[in-house]
Design an enzyme around this catalytic site. Structure first.
Site, PDB file in Angstrom:
ATOM      1  N   GLY A  50       0.624  -1.436  -0.160  1.00 54.19           N
ATOM      2  CA  GLY A  50      -0.012  -0.015  -0.140  1.00 54.19           C
ATOM      3  C   GLY A  50       1.048   1.375  -0.004  1.00 54.19           C
ATOM      4  O   GLY A  50       0.383   2.283  -0.117  1.00 54.19           O
ATOM      5  N   CYS A  51       2.496   1.748   0.025  1.00 58.28           N
ATOM      6  CA  CYS A  51       2.969   2.474  -0.057  1.00 58.28           C
ATOM      7  C   CYS A  51       3.323   2.124  -1.303  1.00 58.28           C
ATOM      8  O   CYS A  51       3.928   2.038  -2.293  1.00 58.28           O
ATOM      9  CB  CYS A  51       4.178   1.415   1.012  1.00 58.28           C
ATOM     10  SG  CYS A  51       3.668   1.428   2.590  1.00 58.28           S
ATOM     11  N   THR A  52       3.743   3.362  -2.079  1.00 57.39           N
ATOM     12  CA  THR A  52       3.924   3.999  -3.176  1.00 57.39           C
ATOM     13  C   THR A  52       4.815   3.766  -3.021  1.00 57.39           C
ATOM     14  O   THR A  52       5.825   3.350  -3.965  1.00 57.39           O
ATOM     15  CB  THR A  52       3.592   5.828  -3.481  1.00 57.39           C
ATOM     16  OG1 THR A  52       2.373   5.561  -3.163  1.00 57.39           O
ATOM     17  CG2 THR A  52       4.055   5.929  -4.748  1.00 57.39           C
TER      18      THR A  52
END
Length: 135
Positions: A50-52
């Protein structure tokens, strides 16, 4: 120090700055305090979903308390990682599991952090809670 007390201290520190750029700089400076992970810890299984930006999160255990170490490839994210790992480290599993996940709201960071980064922080907290549920 309790989780809530740690959140309050970060909130108080962030409220010292009126300007968003100053808050960003403060967060970036916090990230410089992170100790880098070993390359062997920067593997797929430790990546936060979920982290860019890439964020690797590792859990250690000392007596009944969990200790989190993490690293990122982005300066501002390192600061957020520092805040989150500081809040959740040296805490017992039950205390972590019962905590409300909306820490960014409590820190008043939702107005200055992009939705993608907010999603990344939530992903990190979710992974921390998953670690805390392990036996």
């Amino acid at each position: 120090m309790s989780i809530e007390k740690k959140i309050e201290e970060f909130k108080d520190d962030l409220e010292l700055f009126d300007d968003e750029l100053e808050k960003y700089q403060f967060i970036i400076d916090l990230g410089k305090k992170l100790s880098p992970l070993d390359e062997k810890e920067m593997v797929e299984e430790n990546l936060v979903q979920g982290c860019t930006s890439k964020v690797w999160l590792v859990k250690d255990k000392k007596n009944d308390e969990l200790i989190f170490r993490a690293d990122s490839n982005a300066a501002i994210v390192k600061g957020l990682v520092y805040i989150i790992t500081t809040i959740f480290s040296n805490e017992k599993k039950d205390d972590i599991n019962t905590l409300d996940i909306n820490i960014l709201d409590k820190l008043n960071l939702t107005e200055i952090i992009t939705p993608n980064r907010q999603s990344g922080v939530q992903g990190m907290i979710k992974k921390i809670k998953e670690y805390a549920k392990e036996k």
